[in-house]
Design a protein around this motif. Structure first.
Motif, PDB file in Angstrom:
ATOM      1  N   ALA B  19       0.838  -1.194   0.000  1.00  0.00           N
ATOM      2  CA  ALA B  19       0.000   0.000   0.000  1.00  0.00           C
ATOM      3  C   ALA B  19       0.873   1.243   0.000  1.00  0.00           C
ATOM      4  CB  ALA B  19      -0.915  -0.007   1.227  1.00  0.00           C
ATOM      5  N   LEU B  20       1.946   1.187   0.780  1.00  0.00           N
ATOM      6  CA  LEU B  20       2.868   2.315   0.857  1.00  0.00           C
ATOM      7  C   LEU B  20       3.533   2.572  -0.492  1.00  0.00           C
ATOM      8  CD1 LEU B  20       3.537   4.111   3.166  1.00  0.00           C
ATOM      9  CD2 LEU B  20       5.460   2.653   3.734  1.00  0.00           C
ATOM     10  N   VAL B  21       3.976   1.495  -1.147  1.00  0.00           N
ATOM     11  CA  VAL B  21       4.614   1.642  -2.457  1.00  0.00           C
ATOM     12  C   VAL B  21       3.628   2.236  -3.451  1.00  0.00           C
ATOM     13  CG1 VAL B  21       5.666   0.427  -4.380  1.00  0.00           C
ATOM     14  CG2 VAL B  21       6.180  -0.274  -2.056  1.00  0.00           C
ATOM     15  N   ALA B  22       2.404   1.667  -3.446  1.00  0.00           N
ATOM     16  CA  ALA B  22       1.387   2.152  -4.369  1.00  0.00           C
ATOM     17  C   ALA B  22       1.093   3.628  -4.095  1.00  0.00           C
ATOM     18  CB  ALA B  22       0.117   1.318  -4.234  1.00  0.00           C
ATOM     19  N   LEU B  23       1.049   3.991  -2.813  1.00  0.00           N
ATOM     20  CA  LEU B  23       0.778   5.377  -2.461  1.00  0.00           C
ATOM     21  C   LEU B  23       1.842   6.303  -3.043  1.00  0.00           C
ATOM     22  CD1 LEU B  23      -1.158   7.128  -0.846  1.00  0.00           C
ATOM     23  CD2 LEU B  23       0.410   6.978   1.075  1.00  0.00           C
ATOM     24  N   GLY B  24       3.099   5.897  -2.919  1.00  0.00           N
ATOM     25  CA  GLY B  24       4.186   6.693  -3.485  1.00  0.00           C
ATOM     26  C   GLY B  24       4.015   6.889  -4.980  1.00  0.00           C
ATOM     27  N   LEU B  25       3.633   5.806  -5.674  1.00  0.00           N
ATOM     28  CA  LEU B  25       3.432   5.897  -7.116  1.00  0.00           C
ATOM     29  C   LEU B  25       2.295   6.849  -7.439  1.00  0.00           C
ATOM     30  CD1 LEU B  25       3.770   2.174  -8.264  1.00  0.00           C
ATOM     31  CD2 LEU B  25       5.225   4.062  -8.941  1.00  0.00           C
ATOM     32  N   VAL B  26       1.213   6.742  -6.665  1.00  0.00           N
ATOM     33  CA  VAL B  26       0.034   7.554  -6.940  1.00  0.00           C
ATOM     34  C   VAL B  26       0.312   9.034  -6.682  1.00  0.00           C
ATOM     35  CG1 VAL B  26      -2.295   8.077  -6.142  1.00  0.00           C
ATOM     36  CG2 VAL B  26      -1.653   5.737  -6.598  1.00  0.00           C
ATOM     37  N   ILE B  27       1.092   9.329  -5.641  1.00  0.00           N
ATOM     38  CA  ILE B  27       1.389  10.733  -5.337  1.00  0.00           C
ATOM     39  C   ILE B  27       2.120  11.392  -6.499  1.00  0.00           C
ATOM     40  CG2 ILE B  27       2.765  12.267  -3.893  1.00  0.00           C
ATOM     41  CD1 ILE B  27       2.053  10.619  -1.522  1.00  0.00           C
ATOM     42  N   VAL B  28       3.112  10.703  -7.041  1.00  0.00           N
ATOM     43  CA  VAL B  28       3.837  11.292  -8.159  1.00  0.00           C
ATOM     44  C   VAL B  28       2.955  11.329  -9.409  1.00  0.00           C
ATOM     45  CG1 VAL B  28       5.766  10.990  -9.749  1.00  0.00           C
ATOM     46  CG2 VAL B  28       6.100  10.685  -7.319  1.00  0.00           C
ATOM     47  N   TRP B  29       2.152  10.291  -9.585  1.00  0.00           N
ATOM     48  CA  TRP B  29       1.274  10.270 -10.747  1.00  0.00           C
ATOM     49  C   TRP B  29       0.310  11.440 -10.710  1.00  0.00           C
ATOM     50  CZ3 TRP B  29       0.586   8.630 -15.434  1.00  0.00           C
ATOM     51  CH2 TRP B  29      -0.689   8.606 -15.992  1.00  0.00           C
ATOM     52  N   ARG B  30      -0.293  11.680  -9.537  1.00  0.00           N
ATOM     53  CA  ARG B  30      -1.229  12.783  -9.438  1.00  0.00           C
ATOM     54  C   ARG B  30      -0.505  14.114  -9.456  1.00  0.00           C
ATOM     55  NH1 ARG B  30      -6.505  12.861  -6.300  1.00  0.00           N
ATOM     56  NH2 ARG B  30      -5.218  13.934  -4.774  1.00  0.00           N
ATOM     57  N   GLY B  31       0.658  14.150  -8.815  1.00  0.00           N
ATOM     58  CA  GLY B  31       1.342  15.429  -8.698  1.00  0.00           C
ATOM     59  C   GLY B  31       2.080  15.821  -9.962  1.00  0.00           C
ATOM     60  N   ALA B  32       2.543  14.839 -10.720  1.00  0.00           N
ATOM     61  CA  ALA B  32       3.374  15.195 -11.864  1.00  0.00           C
ATOM     62  C   ALA B  32       2.972  14.474 -13.139  1.00  0.00           C
ATOM     63  CB  ALA B  32       4.834  14.896 -11.547  1.00  0.00           C
ATOM     64  N   GLY B  33       1.982  13.631 -13.067  1.00  0.00           N
ATOM     65  CA  GLY B  33       1.549  12.944 -14.268  1.00  0.00           C
ATOM     66  C   GLY B  33       2.546  11.932 -14.791  1.00  0.00           C
ATOM     67  N   ILE B  34       3.416  11.467 -13.913  1.00  0.00           N
ATOM     68  CA  ILE B  34       4.460  10.547 -14.356  1.00  0.00           C
ATOM     69  C   ILE B  34       4.435   9.289 -13.516  1.00  0.00           C
ATOM     70  CG2 ILE B  34       6.964  10.248 -14.400  1.00  0.00           C
ATOM     71  CD1 ILE B  34       7.168  13.213 -14.946  1.00  0.00           C
ATOM     72  N   LEU B  35       4.644   8.153 -14.157  1.00  0.00           N
ATOM     73  CA  LEU B  35       4.770   6.930 -13.392  1.00  0.00           C
ATOM     74  C   LEU B  35       6.255   6.709 -13.143  1.00  0.00           C
ATOM     75  CD1 LEU B  35       2.717   5.053 -12.278  1.00  0.00           C
ATOM     76  CD2 LEU B  35       3.191   3.486 -14.127  1.00  0.00           C
ATOM     77  N   ASN B  36       6.658   6.768 -11.890  1.00  0.00           N
ATOM     78  CA  ASN B  36       8.074   6.778 -11.580  1.00  0.00           C
ATOM     79  C   ASN B  36       8.615   5.376 -11.369  1.00  0.00           C
ATOM     80  OD1 ASN B  36      10.615   7.404 -10.758  1.00  0.00           O
ATOM     81  ND2 ASN B  36      10.021   8.053  -8.717  1.00  0.00           N
ATOM     82  N   TYR B  37       9.176   4.810 -12.422  1.00  0.00           N
ATOM     83  CA  TYR B  37       9.729   3.466 -12.309  1.00  0.00           C
ATOM     84  C   TYR B  37      10.976   3.421 -11.458  1.00  0.00           C
ATOM     85  CZ  TYR B  37       6.395   1.655 -15.544  1.00  0.00           C
ATOM     86  OH  TYR B  37       5.232   1.281 -16.124  1.00  0.00           O
ATOM     87  N   ALA B  38      11.557   4.587 -11.224  1.00  0.00           N
ATOM     88  CA  ALA B  38      12.791   4.587 -10.443  1.00  0.00           C
ATOM     89  C   ALA B  38      12.504   4.510  -8.957  1.00  0.00           C
ATOM     90  CB  ALA B  38      13.582   5.839 -10.743  1.00  0.00           C
ATOM     91  N   GLN B  39      11.224   4.542  -8.595  1.00  0.00           N
ATOM     92  CA  GLN B  39      10.862   4.663  -7.189  1.00  0.00           C
ATOM     93  C   GLN B  39      11.520   3.622  -6.303  1.00  0.00           C
ATOM     94  OE1 GLN B  39       6.724   5.565  -6.135  1.00  0.00           O
ATOM     95  NE2 GLN B  39       6.879   3.783  -4.817  1.00  0.00           N
ATOM     96  N   MET B  40      11.440   2.374  -6.692  1.00  0.00           N
ATOM     97  CA  MET B  40      12.022   1.352  -5.828  1.00  0.00           C
ATOM     98  C   MET B  40      13.544   1.370  -5.920  1.00  0.00           C
ATOM     99  SD  MET B  40       9.554   0.761  -4.225  1.00  0.00           S
ATOM    100  CE  MET B  40      10.061  -0.314  -2.910  1.00  0.00           C
ATOM    101  N   GLY B  41      14.065   1.940  -6.998  1.00  0.00           N
ATOM    102  CA  GLY B  41      15.510   2.119  -7.064  1.00  0.00           C
ATOM    103  C   GLY B  41      15.946   3.096  -5.982  1.00  0.00           C
ATOM    104  N   GLN B  42      15.157   4.160  -5.819  1.00  0.00           N
ATOM    105  CA  GLN B  42      15.449   5.115  -4.745  1.00  0.00           C
ATOM    106  C   GLN B  42      15.389   4.417  -3.398  1.00  0.00           C
ATOM    107  OE1 GLN B  42      12.472   7.812  -7.100  1.00  0.00           O
ATOM    108  NE2 GLN B  42      12.929   8.807  -5.179  1.00  0.00           N
TER     109      GLN B  42
END
Lengths: 237, 303, 335
Positions: B19-42
């Motif tokens: 849920a936490l990972v998904a939340l991170g993805l959704v925040i960037v998606w809503r905030g910047a319109g981008i799906l951040n594949y690098a997220q788990m790399g970070q």
């Protein structure tokens, strides 16, 4: 005072503003009228910083606005109500209004609350619906909300883009009346873009007629209203 | 019955992290319109930093906090250094096509993922490391039976739920939260309201970075740390976000728990090897039956 | 809209043929000047070039971002390997059949994916790419799990050695890959120049407008996937011939490698695809040559190529998304 000189804005090869020059006097209502595609909206968007001009100058109270970011222009006392989707449907009425005064919160905490209350006094229907999502409001209410959002930042210059679009005449009258009262009582400078030239000229002090990106007439509103030839040629009535 | 309970608990605990990972993805998606594949790399990178700190004798909690801060800073830097220049590009011929405009940030984030994984390899080698958990990983003993629920699981669920609660409060009640929501929903109106949208967007990235680092810290103890371990988590997080609705933070949470349950039950009742296929099946099912996800808005952006 | 004349089609074919012949001659010339190691590298370039073309066609021309080309390569590889091992087909028979298999996989993928756009498509294809090792382990008896299926290029036929003498192993790899690469180039060039290419570009540039002008585009989208899958499958089959078909041969990073090559070289042109492949294949060698002077640990040198190519990818996308080849390369009026 707003001074626009030789303003040119283009989109690719399309020249929307072709050397526009005029002045909007302080505490007066200046209306920009003209047919569709004349460049009226582009003019407002260039002044508010959403579009960058290719050349020309825009000064407000002696300060040049060219090159400033839109969010900084707001902080200089200029508020723009764009046409159409000027509210955020997924936020509540309260949140939409709050949004407009976020940047003032730190310095003018008390005034922010006072400003919000004033908006609800000006538009009581919004007060009734303050917790509702903006998307559930009627067209007229949404326009009132958009104007509230702009006014709550205590601007000195208000840019209004086609407030009458899609609204019933009675609602339009109400809104224009409120703007008029506001201008006369608080000294707000208003730049009003309108398709409905008759209504606009009825309330304005001064009129600027745009056609194909150029200023065709720049005269007191009463004169423009009386000039039947001009009206027939450019405004179709 | 035992298996069922075990699966249920495991699903809850893992689901919380997803849920936490998904939340991170959704925040960037809503905030910047981008799906951040690098997220788990970070997340992987900051977890490595935490691991190094712990190995050097620092306390777990210090490393924990540092990792989350690093995640936030990395997120903001990514936005400032890569994503913002990307969106400021003048309209070249390539960018006049809708699909290329959408594809380019994805490619950029894949590049960032590659850089992070390569850097992790260079700095720490690809050796697998263990990562400690702050609480016991053995099950509670109740009435002489060992429950499949560990104190670490309790910790995870508590942390995730409180993070979610705090996040919701933050977004609903604070001015900054309102600014972030406004920027995400309509950046033009936000700008006209005086909101500094660039800064706000970087905040979204920082937030997402912190959330994913937290997820990385919580999930690594149960597997091993290497540059590639969290790839699987990204896929699961993506699926969870899609299931819940890519534009809905609440949906992300629901999606996370749902997917966590599915994985858990498949692991316990079938074999762990089928987990992947199960995820793929869930993903395709959702995309066919209800592409907007459980809580997604009807006309949400699909590109 | 069937108004394209036969003459136009012929001129397209002739243009493509000219390009192909030029390509073949250039490769053969280069090969003759290379040492054995670089000949093998060149063979790898040819093999991956076909795979990169699959990305160019799918993403550059038709605008659909798929991260699962590696999976399609694996399909081609496994089909070929199974046919060669279980049915004892020669590679010249197994490969075309493998291509058919990949086309089918592409069809399935297309049907599932045609409804998806942007990140949904990218994410789903990524999941599919990651599913390969799992499938290989699931059907252990047939697909032999992690161990994989060993295959190789075999020996040149007698008539060949009689005509041209005995080639080295590296040369033979090259000679096997070259005709397939040439055919791939010819077909890709044809597609790009033809009406089909125009339709695909229309889908990429403006979906709404394309729909209005009568392009049936879910059918076209699926067709793009099928075509792209055949290229990927061919590439995957040839790739497997280097010794092994198994999950370790087709990792997720392979999909990313193809994408990187396509973007670096120029995602919109065949020339770009080739340049990108050359860069990606020879980059480790170039980096090695530079780093050789510094005494670096194995740790660093192992990951340096990945670091550099990822950095190049980011830089390309931020600074010049059109890649090395840029967008000006094709002489036709439409983009």
């Amino acid at each position: 005072m707003l001074e626009v000189k030789d303003l040119v804005t283009s989109f690719g090869s399309v020249i929307a503003l072709d050397g526009v020059s005029f002045t909007a006097q302080e505490s007066k209502i200046t209306t920009v009228i003209g047919a569709n595609g004349a460049g009226k909206s582009t003019l407002l968007r260039t002044i508010s910083g959403l579009e960058h001009p290719a050349s020309g100058s825009i000064t407000w109270s002696g300060k040049s606005l060219i090159g400033m970011r839109a969010e900084d222009i707001v902080r200089n006392g200029i508020a723009h109500v764009p046409e159409g989707h000027a509210v955020i449907s997924e936020l509540t009425v309260e949140e939409n209004i709050s949004m407009g005064s976020l940047f003032r919160r730190r310095k003018f905490k008390a005034d922010v609350i006072a400003a919000q209350d004033e908006m609800f006094e000006l538009f009581p229907r919004l007060k009734e619906r303050r917790k509702q999502l903006a998307g559930t409001l009627s067209g007229g209410e949404r326009q009132m909300l958009a104007i509230s959002r702009a006014l709550v930042s205590r601007p000195k210059l208000l840019l209004l883009d086609e407030p009458s679009l899609g609204l019933a005449p009675l609602v339009v009258e109400q809104i224009i009346d409120s703007i008029n009262i506001l201008c006369r009582t608080t000294g707000l400078t208003v730049l009003l873009v309108e398709q409905n030239a008759n209504t606009a000229l009825g309330v304005a002090d001064h009129g600027v007629l745009l056609a194909l990106g150029k200023v065709v007439a720049d005269r007191p509103a009463a004169e423009l209203r009386a000039d039947a030839n001009l009206r027939a040629a450019y405004l179709g009535y | 019955m035992d298996t069922f309970l075990a699966a249920l608990f495991s699903g809850t605990s893992r689901g919380a992290i997803y849920a936490l990972v998904a939340l991170g993805l959704v925040i960037v998606w809503r905030g910047a319109g981008i799906l951040n594949y690098a997220q788990m790399g970070q997340a992987m990178f900051s977890t490595y930093i935490a691991s190094t700190m712990i190995t050097n004798g620092n306390s777990y909690w210090l490393a924990f906090v540092v990792a989350i801060l690093v995640g936030a800073v990395m997120g903001a830097l990514l936005d400032i250094l890569v994503m913002r220049p990307l969106s400021n590009k003048k309209k070249t011929e390539l960018l006049s096509s809708e699909s290329m405009r959408a594809a380019i940030p994805v490619i950029a984030s894949l590049g960032i993922l590659g850089v992070l994984q390569a850097l992790a390899g260079i700095i720490w080698a690809a050796e697998e490391r263990g990562f400690p958990a702050p609480y016991a990983q053995e099950g509670f003993t109740v009435a002489g039976n060992v429950m499949p629920f560990t104190s670490f699981d309790v910790f995870v669920i508590t942390v995730v739920l409180s993070t979610l609660a705090l996040t919701t409060l933050f977004f609903k009640k604070t001015g900054v939260g309102l600014a972030m929501r406004a920027t995400a929903l309509n950046s033009e109106v936000a700008r006209l309201s005086g909101i500094r949208t660039n800064f706000t967007r970087s905040l979204s990235w920082a937030f997402s970075g912190a959330a994913s680092s937290l997820a990385g810290l919580l999930i690594t103890p149960t597997s091993n740390l290497s540059p590639n371990t969290l790839d699987l988590v990204l896929i699961i997080g993506f699926t969870a976000a899609v299931v819940g609705g890519l534009d809905s933070p609440a949906g992300a949470v629901i999606g996370g728990f749902l997917v966590g349950m599915v994985i858990s039950f498949v692991s316990f009742y079938d074999t762990p090897e089928d987990v992947f296929l199960a995820i793929l099946a869930v993903l395709i099912l959702v995309l066919i039956i209800r592409p907007r996800g459980i809580l997604g808005a009807k006309d949400a952006r699909r590109v | 809209m069937r108004a394209v004349s036969k003459a136009k089609n012929h001129s397209i074919a002739r243009k493509s043929l000219r390009r192909t012949i030029f390509f073949v001659v250039a490769i053969l010339f280069a090969a003759s000047t290379f040492d054995a190691y670089n000949q093998a590298q060149l063979a790898l370039v040819l093999i991956l070039f076909i795979g990169v073309l699959s990305v160019t066609l799918l993403t550059g021309i038709s605008g659909q971002l798929s991260l699962g080309q590696g999976a399609l390569m694996a399909v081609g590889g496994y089909c070929m390997a199974l046919l060669m091992i279980n049915q004892s087909y020669s590679l010249w028979v197994a490969i075309p059949l493998a291509i058919v298999g990949s086309a089918l996989a592409g069809l399935l993928l297309g049907i599932a994916a045609a409804r998806l756009t942007g990140p949904y498509l990218a994410g789903t294809t990524l999941v599919i790419a990651l599913a390969i090792p799992t499938l290989a382990n699931r059907f252990m008896s047939v697909l032999k799990g992690d161990e994989g299926l060993p295959v190789d290029v075999g020996y040149p036929p007698v008539w060949f050695t009689n005509l041209f003498g005995e080639p080295s192993y590296e040369q033979w790899q090259l000679y096997v890959a070259l005709p397939f690469a040439a055919i791939a180039l010819f077909l890709a060039s044809n597609i790009l120049l033809s009406r089909t290419g125009r339709m695909w570009r229309a889908i990429r540039d403006n979906e709404t407008a394309a729909a209005l002008s009568g392009v049936n585009f879910s059918r076209q989208k699926i067709f793009v996937f099928v075509v792209s899958a055949t290229f990927a499958g061919l590439s995957g089959a040839l790739y497997g011939l280097r010794g092994l078909v198994g999950p370790s041969v087709y990792p997720v990073s392979l999909s990313l490698l193809l994408l990187t090559a396509a973007v670096l070289g120029g995602i919109r042109s065949i020339f770009g695809a080739f340049i990108g492949t050359v860069i990606v294949v020879f980059l480790p060698d170039w980096i090695d040559a530079v780093l050789h002077q510094f005494e670096l640990s194995e740790q660093v040198s192992n990951f340096m190529p990945a670091l550099v190519s990822s950095l190049l990818l980011i830089l390309t996308v931020v600074i010049n998304p059109a890649g090395v080849a840029g967008t000006h390369l094709h002489k036709h009026k439409h983009k």
